[in-house]
Write a protein that holds these residues in place. Structure first.
Motif, PDB file in Angstrom:
ATOM      1  N   GLU A  26      -2.343  -7.938 -12.726  1.00 15.90           N
ATOM      2  CA  GLU A  26      -2.362  -7.294 -11.293  1.00 15.90           C
ATOM      3  C   GLU A  26      -1.139  -6.311 -11.195  1.00 15.90           C
ATOM      4  N   MET A  27       0.031  -6.575 -11.676  1.00 14.42           N
ATOM      5  CA  MET A  27       1.212  -5.520 -11.478  1.00 14.42           C
ATOM      6  C   MET A  27       0.648  -4.314 -12.426  1.00 14.42           C
ATOM      7  N   VAL A  28       0.327  -4.733 -13.790  1.00 18.30           N
ATOM      8  CA  VAL A  28      -0.118  -3.406 -14.530  1.00 18.30           C
ATOM      9  C   VAL A  28      -1.036  -2.426 -13.810  1.00 18.30           C
ATOM     10  N   ALA A  29      -2.029  -3.040 -13.187  1.00 19.05           N
ATOM     11  CA  ALA A  29      -3.148  -2.479 -12.842  1.00 19.05           C
ATOM     12  C   ALA A  29      -2.703  -1.459 -11.518  1.00 19.05           C
ATOM     13  N   THR A  30      -2.026  -2.186 -10.715  1.00 17.97           N
ATOM     14  CA  THR A  30      -1.409  -1.619  -9.376  1.00 17.97           C
ATOM     15  C   THR A  30      -0.319  -0.553 -10.013  1.00 17.97           C
ATOM     16  N   ASP A  31       0.274  -0.647 -10.995  1.00 17.85           N
ATOM     17  CA  ASP A  31       1.378   0.241 -11.384  1.00 17.85           C
ATOM     18  C   ASP A  31       0.649   1.554 -11.741  1.00 17.85           C
ATOM     19  N   ALA A  32      -0.305   1.072 -12.606  1.00 17.37           N
ATOM     20  CA  ALA A  32      -1.144   2.546 -13.217  1.00 17.37           C
ATOM     21  C   ALA A  32      -1.774   3.392 -12.291  1.00 17.37           C
ATOM     22  N   ILE A  33      -2.298   2.632 -10.969  1.00 13.36           N
ATOM     23  CA  ILE A  33      -2.565   3.430  -9.827  1.00 13.36           C
ATOM     24  C   ILE A  33      -1.569   4.097  -9.235  1.00 13.36           C
ATOM     25  N   ALA A  34      -0.421   3.508  -8.875  1.00 11.07           N
ATOM     26  CA  ALA A  34       0.903   4.122  -8.299  1.00 11.07           C
ATOM     27  C   ALA A  34       1.385   5.431  -9.045  1.00 11.07           C
ATOM     28  N   ARG A  35       1.500   5.304 -10.466  1.00  9.96           N
ATOM     29  CA  ARG A  35       1.815   6.023 -11.313  1.00  9.96           C
ATOM     30  C   ARG A  35       0.802   7.291 -11.277  1.00  9.96           C
ATOM     31  N   TRP A  36      -0.570   7.102 -11.431  1.00  3.32           N
ATOM     32  CA  TRP A  36      -1.560   8.208 -11.305  1.00  3.32           C
ATOM     33  C   TRP A  36      -1.352   8.962 -10.097  1.00  3.32           C
ATOM     34  N   ARG A  37      -1.130   8.189  -8.779  1.00  2.00           N
ATOM     35  CA  ARG A  37      -1.002   9.315  -7.669  1.00  2.00           C
ATOM     36  C   ARG A  37       0.386   9.974  -7.737  1.00  2.00           C
ATOM     37  N   ARG A  38       1.251   9.516  -8.466  1.00  8.80           N
ATOM     38  CA  ARG A  38       2.621  10.311  -8.562  1.00  8.80           C
ATOM     39  C   ARG A  38       2.311  11.649  -9.504  1.00  8.80           C
ATOM     40  N   ILE A  39       1.518  11.313 -10.540  1.00 13.54           N
ATOM     41  CA  ILE A  39       1.331  12.779 -11.361  1.00 13.54           C
ATOM     42  C   ILE A  39       0.556  13.528 -10.441  1.00 13.54           C
TER      43      ILE A  39
END
Length: 516
Positions: A26-39
Protein backbone atom coordinates in the motif's frame (compact mmCIF):
# COMPACT_ATOMS: atom_id res chain seq x y z
CA UNK A 1 -10.67 22.60 -14.44
CA UNK A 2 -8.18 20.34 -12.61
CA UNK A 3 -6.50 22.05 -9.69
CA UNK A 4 -2.72 21.84 -9.53
CA UNK A 5 -2.68 20.74 -5.87
CA UNK A 6 -3.01 16.98 -5.34
CA UNK A 7 -3.62 15.28 -1.99
CA UNK A 8 -3.22 11.50 -1.67
CA UNK A 9 -3.24 9.26 1.40
CA UNK A 10 -2.69 5.69 2.43
CA UNK A 11 -4.90 4.21 5.08
CA UNK A 12 -3.14 4.61 8.42
CA UNK A 13 -1.75 1.29 9.62
CA UNK A 14 -2.85 -0.35 12.87
CA UNK A 15 0.42 -0.90 14.79
CA UNK A 16 -0.50 -3.77 17.11
CA UNK A 17 2.10 -5.85 15.27
CA UNK A 18 5.05 -5.54 12.91
CA UNK A 19 4.59 -4.32 9.32
CA UNK A 20 4.20 -7.01 6.65
CA UNK A 21 4.37 -7.04 2.86
CA UNK A 22 0.73 -5.89 2.59
CA UNK A 23 1.60 -2.65 4.37
CA UNK A 24 4.61 -2.24 2.09
CA UNK A 25 2.44 -2.74 -0.99
CA UNK A 26 0.00 0.00 0.00
CA UNK A 27 2.82 2.42 0.81
CA UNK A 28 4.66 1.74 -2.44
CA UNK A 29 1.55 1.93 -4.62
CA UNK A 30 0.48 5.22 -3.10
CA UNK A 31 4.01 6.56 -3.35
CA UNK A 32 4.15 5.70 -7.06
CA UNK A 33 0.92 7.64 -7.59
CA UNK A 34 2.26 10.63 -5.64
CA UNK A 35 5.54 10.60 -7.55
CA UNK A 36 3.73 10.36 -10.89
CA UNK A 37 1.65 13.41 -10.06
CA UNK A 38 4.85 15.25 -9.15
CA UNK A 39 6.51 14.54 -12.51
CA UNK A 40 3.26 15.74 -14.10
CA UNK A 41 4.01 19.05 -12.41
CA UNK A 42 1.35 18.83 -9.69
CA UNK A 43 1.93 20.17 -6.17
CA UNK A 44 1.53 16.97 -4.16
CA UNK A 45 0.82 16.38 -0.49
CA UNK A 46 1.16 12.72 0.54
CA UNK A 47 0.12 11.48 3.98
CA UNK A 48 0.64 8.15 5.72
CA UNK A 49 0.81 7.18 9.40
CA UNK A 50 -0.48 4.96 12.18
CA UNK A 51 -3.87 4.44 13.86
CA UNK A 52 -2.95 3.84 17.49
CA UNK A 53 -6.15 3.74 19.57
CA UNK A 54 -8.70 1.02 20.22
CA UNK A 55 -9.23 -2.03 22.42
CA UNK A 56 -7.02 -4.23 20.24
CA UNK A 57 -3.98 -2.10 21.15
CA UNK A 58 -4.85 -2.35 24.85
CA UNK A 59 -5.16 -6.14 24.69
CA UNK A 60 -1.93 -6.60 22.72
CA UNK A 61 0.01 -4.39 25.12
CA UNK A 62 -1.35 -6.33 28.10
CA UNK A 63 -0.32 -9.64 26.51
CA UNK A 64 3.20 -8.27 25.93
CA UNK A 65 3.47 -6.88 29.46
CA UNK A 66 3.96 -3.27 28.40
CA UNK A 67 1.97 -0.05 28.47
CA UNK A 68 -0.26 0.72 25.51
CA UNK A 69 1.65 3.94 24.88
CA UNK A 70 4.95 2.07 24.81
CA UNK A 71 3.53 -0.40 22.28
CA UNK A 72 2.22 2.46 20.13
CA UNK A 73 5.56 4.27 20.24
CA UNK A 74 7.57 1.16 19.41
CA UNK A 75 5.43 -0.12 16.55
CA UNK A 76 4.63 3.27 15.02
CA UNK A 77 8.39 3.79 14.68
CA UNK A 78 8.59 0.51 12.74
CA UNK A 79 6.04 1.73 10.21
CA UNK A 80 7.88 5.03 9.88
CA UNK A 81 11.08 3.06 9.27
CA UNK A 82 9.29 0.98 6.62
CA UNK A 83 8.37 4.11 4.68
CA UNK A 84 12.01 5.21 4.85
CA UNK A 85 13.56 1.93 3.67
CA UNK A 86 11.05 1.65 0.79
CA UNK A 87 12.00 5.15 -0.39
CA UNK A 88 8.46 6.40 0.18
CA UNK A 89 8.18 10.16 -0.38
CA UNK A 90 5.43 11.00 2.12
CA UNK A 91 5.23 14.65 3.17
CA UNK A 92 3.90 13.82 6.63
CA UNK A 93 3.57 10.84 8.95
CA UNK A 94 0.62 11.21 11.28
CA UNK A 95 0.09 9.43 14.58
CA UNK A 96 -3.40 9.47 16.03
CA UNK A 97 -1.94 9.89 19.52
CA UNK A 98 -0.63 13.36 18.60
CA UNK A 99 -2.25 16.43 20.22
CA UNK A 100 -3.06 17.94 16.79
CA UNK A 101 -5.15 14.88 16.00
CA UNK A 102 -7.01 14.96 19.31
CA UNK A 103 -7.98 18.56 18.52
CA UNK A 104 -9.18 17.66 15.03
CA UNK A 105 -11.20 14.63 16.18
CA UNK A 106 -12.92 16.58 18.95
CA UNK A 107 -13.79 19.38 16.53
CA UNK A 108 -15.40 17.10 13.95
CA UNK A 109 -17.36 15.49 16.81
CA UNK A 110 -18.61 18.94 17.92
CA UNK A 111 -19.68 19.79 14.37
CA UNK A 112 -21.57 16.52 13.92
CA UNK A 113 -23.20 17.04 17.32
CA UNK A 114 -24.15 20.61 16.41
CA UNK A 115 -25.78 19.27 13.24
CA UNK A 116 -28.03 17.06 15.39
CA UNK A 117 -26.47 13.82 14.16
CA UNK A 118 -25.18 12.52 17.53
CA UNK A 119 -27.38 11.25 20.37
CA UNK A 120 -26.94 9.18 23.54
CA UNK A 121 -28.33 5.67 24.06
CA UNK A 122 -27.15 2.18 25.01
CA UNK A 123 -25.32 -0.10 22.63
CA UNK A 124 -26.30 -3.75 22.55
CA UNK A 125 -24.84 -5.92 19.84
CA UNK A 126 -22.01 -7.93 18.36
CA UNK A 127 -18.54 -6.42 18.22
CA UNK A 128 -15.27 -7.75 16.78
CA UNK A 129 -12.18 -6.40 18.52
CA UNK A 130 -9.86 -7.53 15.72
CA UNK A 131 -11.96 -5.79 13.04
CA UNK A 132 -12.83 -2.83 15.29
CA UNK A 133 -16.33 -3.17 13.83
CA UNK A 134 -19.92 -3.83 14.80
CA UNK A 135 -21.94 -6.53 13.04
CA UNK A 136 -25.57 -7.43 12.65
CA UNK A 137 -26.28 -11.01 13.74
CA UNK A 138 -27.23 -11.86 10.15
CA UNK A 139 -23.60 -11.16 9.12
CA UNK A 140 -22.16 -13.66 11.62
CA UNK A 141 -21.52 -17.38 11.40
CA UNK A 142 -21.33 -19.84 14.27
CA UNK A 143 -18.15 -21.82 14.87
CA UNK A 144 -18.33 -25.51 15.94
CA UNK A 145 -17.53 -24.45 19.50
CA UNK A 146 -20.43 -21.96 19.52
CA UNK A 147 -18.40 -18.76 19.09
CA UNK A 148 -19.81 -16.11 16.79
CA UNK A 149 -17.51 -15.21 13.90
CA UNK A 150 -17.40 -12.03 11.82
CA UNK A 151 -17.05 -12.30 8.02
CA UNK A 152 -13.26 -11.94 8.47
CA UNK A 153 -13.17 -15.00 10.74
CA UNK A 154 -12.52 -12.90 13.84
CA UNK A 155 -14.51 -13.66 16.98
CA UNK A 156 -17.42 -11.32 17.73
CA UNK A 157 -18.69 -10.89 21.28
CA UNK A 158 -21.92 -9.46 22.67
CA UNK A 159 -21.42 -5.97 24.07
CA UNK A 160 -23.73 -3.81 26.19
CA UNK A 161 -22.62 -0.34 27.30
CA UNK A 162 -23.76 3.30 27.35
CA UNK A 163 -22.81 4.90 24.05
CA UNK A 164 -23.26 7.89 21.79
CA UNK A 165 -24.65 7.12 18.35
CA UNK A 166 -24.27 8.73 14.93
CA UNK A 167 -27.46 8.98 12.84
CA UNK A 168 -26.04 7.07 9.88
CA UNK A 169 -29.57 6.00 8.90
CA UNK A 170 -30.34 9.58 7.94
CA UNK A 171 -27.65 9.57 5.27
CA UNK A 172 -28.80 6.64 3.12
CA UNK A 173 -30.35 8.73 0.35
CA UNK A 174 -27.49 11.24 0.30
CA UNK A 175 -24.93 8.47 0.05
CA UNK A 176 -26.75 6.69 -2.75
CA UNK A 177 -27.02 10.01 -4.60
CA UNK A 178 -23.28 10.54 -4.08
CA UNK A 179 -22.51 7.15 -5.64
CA UNK A 180 -24.92 7.79 -8.52
CA UNK A 181 -23.61 11.26 -9.31
CA UNK A 182 -19.93 10.31 -8.94
CA UNK A 183 -19.39 6.99 -10.65
CA UNK A 184 -15.65 7.05 -9.90
CA UNK A 185 -15.99 7.88 -6.20
CA UNK A 186 -15.48 4.19 -5.32
CA UNK A 187 -13.11 1.98 -7.29
CA UNK A 188 -12.64 -0.63 -8.55
CA UNK A 189 -16.12 -1.27 -9.93
CA UNK A 190 -16.77 -4.46 -7.95
CA UNK A 191 -16.17 -2.58 -4.69
CA UNK A 192 -18.56 0.16 -5.81
CA UNK A 193 -21.25 -2.41 -6.54
CA UNK A 194 -20.69 -3.98 -3.11
CA UNK A 195 -21.17 -0.67 -1.30
CA UNK A 196 -24.19 0.44 -3.33
CA UNK A 197 -25.84 -2.89 -2.52
CA UNK A 198 -24.99 -2.56 1.18
CA UNK A 199 -26.34 0.98 1.53
CA UNK A 200 -29.45 0.20 -0.54
CA UNK A 201 -30.49 -2.38 2.05
CA UNK A 202 -30.76 0.37 4.67
CA UNK A 203 -28.39 1.75 7.29
CA UNK A 204 -28.47 1.47 11.06
CA UNK A 205 -27.20 4.21 13.34
CA UNK A 206 -23.68 3.44 14.54
CA UNK A 207 -22.25 3.48 18.06
CA UNK A 208 -19.42 6.03 18.18
CA UNK A 209 -18.21 5.97 21.79
CA UNK A 210 -16.93 3.41 24.26
CA UNK A 211 -16.87 3.35 28.07
CA UNK A 212 -15.21 -0.01 28.78
CA UNK A 213 -11.65 1.26 28.19
CA UNK A 214 -9.94 4.64 28.11
CA UNK A 215 -7.25 4.27 25.41
CA UNK A 216 -8.74 6.69 22.92
CA UNK A 217 -9.63 10.31 22.28
CA UNK A 218 -11.99 11.64 24.96
CA UNK A 219 -15.45 12.64 23.78
CA UNK A 220 -15.71 16.43 24.27
CA UNK A 221 -17.34 17.39 27.57
CA UNK A 222 -18.43 13.80 28.38
CA UNK A 223 -16.18 12.19 31.03
CA UNK A 224 -15.79 8.43 30.74
CA UNK A 225 -16.43 8.16 26.99
CA UNK A 226 -13.75 7.77 24.33
CA UNK A 227 -14.42 7.93 20.60
CA UNK A 228 -15.06 4.86 18.52
CA UNK A 229 -11.76 4.20 16.80
CA UNK A 230 -13.10 4.79 13.27
CA UNK A 231 -14.13 8.40 13.95
CA UNK A 232 -10.63 8.92 15.31
CA UNK A 233 -8.91 7.04 12.46
CA UNK A 234 -10.79 8.57 9.53
CA UNK A 235 -10.32 12.09 10.82
CA UNK A 236 -6.55 11.74 10.29
CA UNK A 237 -7.06 12.71 6.65
CA UNK A 238 -8.17 16.21 7.61
CA UNK A 239 -5.79 16.50 10.57
CA UNK A 240 -2.95 15.99 8.10
CA UNK A 241 -3.83 19.16 6.20
CA UNK A 242 -4.39 21.39 9.21
CA UNK A 243 -7.92 20.78 10.50
CA UNK A 244 -9.49 22.17 12.66
CA UNK A 245 -8.05 25.26 10.97
CA UNK A 246 -10.20 24.76 7.89
CA UNK A 247 -9.65 28.35 6.77
CA UNK A 248 -5.84 27.92 6.78
CA UNK A 249 -3.71 27.89 3.65
CA UNK A 250 -2.86 24.18 3.78
CA UNK A 251 -6.43 23.01 4.27
CA UNK A 252 -7.76 25.33 1.60
CA UNK A 253 -5.10 24.20 -0.87
CA UNK A 254 -5.27 20.43 -0.40
CA UNK A 255 -8.70 19.49 0.97
CA UNK A 256 -10.66 17.67 -0.28
CA UNK A 257 -8.30 14.76 -0.83
CA UNK A 258 -8.02 13.63 -4.43
CA UNK A 259 -7.48 9.99 -3.51
CA UNK A 260 -7.60 7.70 -0.47
CA UNK A 261 -5.79 4.39 -1.14
CA UNK A 262 -7.05 1.66 1.22
CA UNK A 263 -7.36 -2.10 1.58
CA UNK A 264 -10.60 -3.71 0.46
CA UNK A 265 -11.35 -4.88 4.01
CA UNK A 266 -11.98 -1.29 5.18
CA UNK A 267 -13.99 -0.10 2.17
CA UNK A 268 -17.23 0.22 4.16
CA UNK A 269 -15.74 2.60 6.71
CA UNK A 270 -14.27 4.84 4.02
CA UNK A 271 -17.17 4.94 1.60
CA UNK A 272 -20.13 4.92 4.02
CA UNK A 273 -19.05 6.27 7.41
CA UNK A 274 -16.45 8.78 6.21
CA UNK A 275 -18.59 10.67 3.65
CA UNK A 276 -21.49 10.67 6.12
CA UNK A 277 -19.28 12.15 8.87
CA UNK A 278 -18.03 14.81 6.47
CA UNK A 279 -21.52 15.65 5.23
CA UNK A 280 -22.69 16.04 8.82
CA UNK A 281 -19.71 18.26 9.69
CA UNK A 282 -20.23 20.44 6.61
CA UNK A 283 -16.91 19.48 5.01
CA UNK A 284 -16.24 18.63 1.38
CA UNK A 285 -15.87 14.99 0.33
CA UNK A 286 -12.77 13.28 -1.10
CA UNK A 287 -12.67 12.79 -4.85
CA UNK A 288 -11.97 9.08 -5.05
CA UNK A 289 -11.48 6.05 -2.81
CA UNK A 290 -9.60 3.10 -4.26
CA UNK A 291 -9.55 -0.29 -2.56
CA UNK A 292 -6.62 -2.53 -3.45
CA UNK A 293 -6.53 -6.28 -2.97
CA UNK A 294 -4.69 -8.58 -0.56
CA UNK A 295 -1.38 -10.36 -0.98
CA UNK A 296 -0.73 -14.03 -0.38
CA UNK A 297 2.68 -15.64 0.14
CA UNK A 298 3.68 -18.36 -2.34
CA UNK A 299 -0.01 -18.88 -3.10
CA UNK A 300 -1.11 -19.21 0.54
CA UNK A 301 -2.74 -16.79 2.94
CA UNK A 302 -0.13 -15.29 5.24
CA UNK A 303 -0.32 -16.33 8.87
CA UNK A 304 2.03 -16.60 11.81
CA UNK A 305 1.02 -20.24 12.33
CA UNK A 306 2.18 -21.15 8.80
CA UNK A 307 5.34 -19.11 9.26
CA UNK A 308 4.90 -17.49 5.85
CA UNK A 309 4.42 -13.82 6.79
CA UNK A 310 6.69 -11.85 4.44
CA UNK A 311 8.94 -9.34 6.21
CA UNK A 312 9.46 -6.29 3.95
CA UNK A 313 12.54 -5.19 5.90
CA UNK A 314 14.22 -8.51 5.15
CA UNK A 315 13.36 -8.22 1.46
CA UNK A 316 14.82 -4.73 1.19
CA UNK A 317 17.94 -5.82 3.08
CA UNK A 318 18.46 -8.66 0.61
CA UNK A 319 17.35 -7.11 -2.68
CA UNK A 320 17.09 -3.34 -2.25
CA UNK A 321 14.00 -1.14 -2.35
CA UNK A 322 13.61 -0.66 -6.11
CA UNK A 323 13.24 -4.35 -7.06
CA UNK A 324 10.70 -4.86 -4.25
CA UNK A 325 8.77 -1.77 -5.35
CA UNK A 326 8.80 -2.83 -8.98
CA UNK A 327 7.52 -6.32 -8.29
CA UNK A 328 4.59 -4.98 -6.28
CA UNK A 329 3.65 -2.48 -8.98
CA UNK A 330 4.25 -4.66 -12.06
CA UNK A 331 3.18 -8.11 -10.88
CA UNK A 332 -0.01 -7.21 -9.00
CA UNK A 333 -2.97 -5.96 -11.02
CA UNK A 334 -4.23 -2.76 -9.40
CA UNK A 335 -7.35 -3.47 -7.39
CA UNK A 336 -6.97 -7.24 -7.49
CA UNK A 337 -5.41 -9.73 -5.11
CA UNK A 338 -1.78 -10.63 -5.72
CA UNK A 339 0.89 -13.05 -4.59
CA UNK A 340 4.40 -12.65 -3.28
CA UNK A 341 6.60 -15.42 -4.66
CA UNK A 342 10.37 -15.45 -4.27
CA UNK A 343 11.11 -17.11 -7.59
CA UNK A 344 8.57 -14.96 -9.43
CA UNK A 345 10.14 -11.89 -7.87
CA UNK A 346 13.65 -12.84 -8.96
CA UNK A 347 12.57 -13.74 -12.49
CA UNK A 348 10.68 -10.45 -12.81
CA UNK A 349 13.64 -8.43 -11.56
CA UNK A 350 16.14 -10.21 -13.78
CA UNK A 351 14.01 -10.02 -16.93
CA UNK A 352 12.56 -6.52 -16.67
CA UNK A 353 15.09 -4.54 -14.66
CA UNK A 354 18.51 -6.18 -14.96
CA UNK A 355 18.34 -7.59 -18.50
CA UNK A 356 15.95 -5.15 -20.15
CA UNK A 357 16.50 -1.76 -18.53
CA UNK A 358 19.91 -2.16 -16.90
CA UNK A 359 21.65 -4.04 -19.70
CA UNK A 360 20.59 -1.52 -22.33
CA UNK A 361 21.89 1.35 -20.21
CA UNK A 362 25.18 -0.41 -19.40
CA UNK A 363 25.96 -1.48 -22.98
CA UNK A 364 25.08 1.81 -24.67
CA UNK A 365 26.74 4.08 -22.11
CA UNK A 366 29.88 1.92 -22.01
CA UNK A 367 30.16 2.25 -25.80
CA UNK A 368 29.79 6.04 -25.56
CA UNK A 369 32.53 6.16 -22.93
CA UNK A 370 34.83 3.92 -24.96
CA UNK A 371 34.27 5.33 -28.44
CA UNK A 372 33.35 8.97 -27.90
CA UNK A 373 35.46 9.99 -24.94
CA UNK A 374 32.50 9.94 -22.54
CA UNK A 375 30.68 12.71 -24.44
CA UNK A 376 27.19 12.45 -25.88
CA UNK A 377 27.54 11.92 -29.66
CA UNK A 378 25.23 13.78 -32.07
CA UNK A 379 22.11 12.23 -33.55
CA UNK A 380 21.55 12.12 -37.31
CA UNK A 381 18.79 14.22 -38.79
CA UNK A 382 16.35 12.36 -41.00
CA UNK A 383 17.20 8.85 -39.78
CA UNK A 384 13.95 6.92 -40.11
CA UNK A 385 14.72 4.09 -37.69
CA UNK A 386 16.06 6.50 -35.08
CA UNK A 387 13.03 8.76 -35.29
CA UNK A 388 10.71 5.76 -35.21
CA UNK A 389 12.07 4.36 -31.94
CA UNK A 390 11.91 7.79 -30.28
CA UNK A 391 8.32 8.25 -31.48
CA UNK A 392 7.40 4.76 -30.23
CA UNK A 393 8.89 5.54 -26.82
CA UNK A 394 6.95 8.79 -26.57
CA UNK A 395 3.76 6.94 -27.55
CA UNK A 396 4.39 4.33 -24.83
CA UNK A 397 4.89 7.06 -22.21
CA UNK A 398 1.66 8.68 -23.42
CA UNK A 399 -0.08 5.37 -22.77
CA UNK A 400 1.51 5.30 -19.31
CA UNK A 401 0.08 8.76 -18.73
CA UNK A 402 -3.37 7.54 -19.79
CA UNK A 403 -3.15 4.51 -17.48
CA UNK A 404 -2.16 6.69 -14.54
CA UNK A 405 -5.27 8.85 -14.87
CA UNK A 406 -7.01 6.02 -13.00
CA UNK A 407 -3.86 4.80 -11.21
CA UNK A 408 -3.48 1.62 -13.27
CA UNK A 409 0.02 0.97 -11.97
CA UNK A 410 0.44 -2.47 -13.50
CA UNK A 411 -0.52 -1.15 -16.94
CA UNK A 412 1.84 1.81 -16.67
CA UNK A 413 4.79 -0.38 -15.69
CA UNK A 414 3.91 -2.85 -18.46
CA UNK A 415 4.06 -0.01 -21.01
CA UNK A 416 7.43 1.07 -19.63
CA UNK A 417 8.92 -2.40 -20.00
CA UNK A 418 7.40 -2.82 -23.46
CA UNK A 419 9.07 0.44 -24.54
CA UNK A 420 12.42 -0.77 -23.22
CA UNK A 421 12.00 -4.12 -24.99
CA UNK A 422 11.41 -2.29 -28.26
CA UNK A 423 14.48 -0.16 -27.59
CA UNK A 424 16.57 -3.29 -26.99
CA UNK A 425 15.35 -4.68 -30.31
CA UNK A 426 16.34 -1.42 -32.04
CA UNK A 427 19.78 -1.57 -30.41
CA UNK A 428 20.31 -5.18 -31.50
CA UNK A 429 19.16 -4.50 -35.08
CA UNK A 430 21.31 -1.39 -35.45
CA UNK A 431 24.32 -3.25 -33.93
CA UNK A 432 26.46 -0.19 -33.15
CA UNK A 433 29.41 -2.44 -32.17
CA UNK A 434 29.71 -3.33 -35.87
CA UNK A 435 29.83 0.26 -37.11
CA UNK A 436 33.52 1.01 -36.53
CA UNK A 437 33.81 2.03 -40.18
CA UNK A 438 30.99 4.58 -39.79
CA UNK A 439 31.54 6.35 -36.48
CA UNK A 440 28.91 8.99 -37.25
CA UNK A 441 26.28 6.26 -37.58
CA UNK A 442 27.53 4.47 -34.48
CA UNK A 443 27.27 7.72 -32.55
CA UNK A 444 23.76 8.39 -33.86
CA UNK A 445 22.55 4.93 -32.77
CA UNK A 446 24.10 5.38 -29.32
CA UNK A 447 22.70 8.91 -28.96
CA UNK A 448 19.25 7.69 -29.99
CA UNK A 449 19.45 4.81 -27.50
CA UNK A 450 20.52 7.26 -24.80
CA UNK A 451 17.57 9.49 -25.67
CA UNK A 452 15.15 6.59 -25.34
CA UNK A 453 16.76 5.64 -22.02
CA UNK A 454 16.39 9.24 -20.82
CA UNK A 455 12.68 9.31 -21.62
CA UNK A 456 12.11 5.87 -20.10
CA UNK A 457 14.05 6.77 -16.93
CA UNK A 458 12.00 9.94 -16.45
CA UNK A 459 8.81 7.86 -16.68
CA UNK A 460 10.32 5.18 -14.39
CA UNK A 461 10.99 7.60 -11.51
CA UNK A 462 7.70 6.92 -9.67
CA UNK A 463 8.29 3.15 -9.74
CA UNK A 464 12.05 2.67 -9.24
CA UNK A 465 13.12 6.11 -7.99
CA UNK A 466 16.70 5.35 -6.96
CA UNK A 467 17.59 3.45 -10.12
CA UNK A 468 15.82 5.91 -12.42
CA UNK A 469 17.67 8.81 -10.80
CA UNK A 470 20.96 6.95 -11.30
CA UNK A 471 20.25 6.45 -15.01
CA UNK A 472 19.36 10.12 -15.38
CA UNK A 473 22.56 11.08 -13.56
CA UNK A 474 24.58 8.87 -15.93
CA UNK A 475 22.91 10.72 -18.82
CA UNK A 476 23.69 14.13 -17.27
CA UNK A 477 20.02 15.10 -17.23
CA UNK A 478 19.40 18.27 -15.22
CA UNK A 479 17.06 18.02 -12.23
CA UNK A 480 14.76 20.60 -13.85
CA UNK A 481 14.43 18.40 -16.95
CA UNK A 482 13.19 15.23 -15.24
CA UNK A 483 9.48 15.95 -15.72
CA UNK A 484 6.91 14.11 -17.80
CA UNK A 485 6.75 17.08 -20.18
CA UNK A 486 10.44 16.54 -21.04
CA UNK A 487 9.88 12.81 -21.60
CA UNK A 488 7.04 13.57 -24.02
CA UNK A 489 8.66 16.50 -25.87
CA UNK A 490 10.12 15.23 -29.18
CA UNK A 491 12.59 18.13 -29.24
CA UNK A 492 13.98 17.68 -25.74
CA UNK A 493 17.25 15.89 -25.12
CA UNK A 494 20.82 15.93 -23.87
CA UNK A 495 22.95 18.10 -26.15
CA UNK A 496 25.74 16.60 -28.23
CA UNK A 497 29.18 16.86 -26.63
CA UNK A 498 27.69 16.90 -23.11
CA UNK A 499 30.19 15.14 -20.80
CA UNK A 500 28.75 12.00 -19.19
CA UNK A 501 29.87 10.40 -15.93
CA UNK A 502 31.66 7.03 -16.15
CA UNK A 503 29.03 4.30 -16.66
CA UNK A 504 28.27 1.89 -13.84
CA UNK A 505 25.69 -0.88 -13.32
CA UNK A 506 22.23 0.20 -12.19
CA UNK A 507 20.39 -3.08 -11.53
CA UNK A 508 21.58 -6.36 -10.02
CA UNK A 509 20.68 -9.88 -11.11
CA UNK A 510 19.71 -12.35 -8.41
CA UNK A 511 19.98 -16.12 -8.13
CA UNK A 512 16.73 -18.05 -7.83
CA UNK A 513 18.12 -20.17 -4.99
CA UNK A 514 18.94 -18.29 -1.81
CA UNK A 515 22.56 -18.71 -0.77
CA UNK A 516 22.95 -20.88 2.32
Amino acid sequence: MTRNAYYVTTAIAYPNGDPHIGHAYEMVATDAIARWRRIEGREVYFLTGTDEHGLKMVQTAHTLGMTTRALADRNSARFKDLARVLDVSNDDFIRTTEPRHHAASQEIWRRMEAAGDIYQSTYQGWYSVRDEAYFDESELTTAPDGRKLAPSGAEATWVEEPSYFFRLSAFQDRLLRLYEDNADFIAPKERRNEIVSFVSRGLDDVSISRTTFDWGIPVPDVPGHVMYVWIDALTNYITGVGFPDDTGTQFQKFWPADLHVIGKDIIRFHTVYWPAFLMSAGLRLPGRIFAHGFLTSEGKKMSKSLGNVVDPFGLVDEFGADPVRFYCLREISWGQDGDWGREKFILRNNADLANNFGNLAQRSLTMIAKNFGGQMPPRQAGSGEDNKIVAETIAAISRMEEAMVTEQLHEATAELIAALSTANLYFAEQAPWGLKSDMARMGAVLATTADVLRRAAIAAQPFVPTAAAKVLDLLAVRQSERTLAHALDPDSGVKAATPLPPPEPVFRKFETTKAS
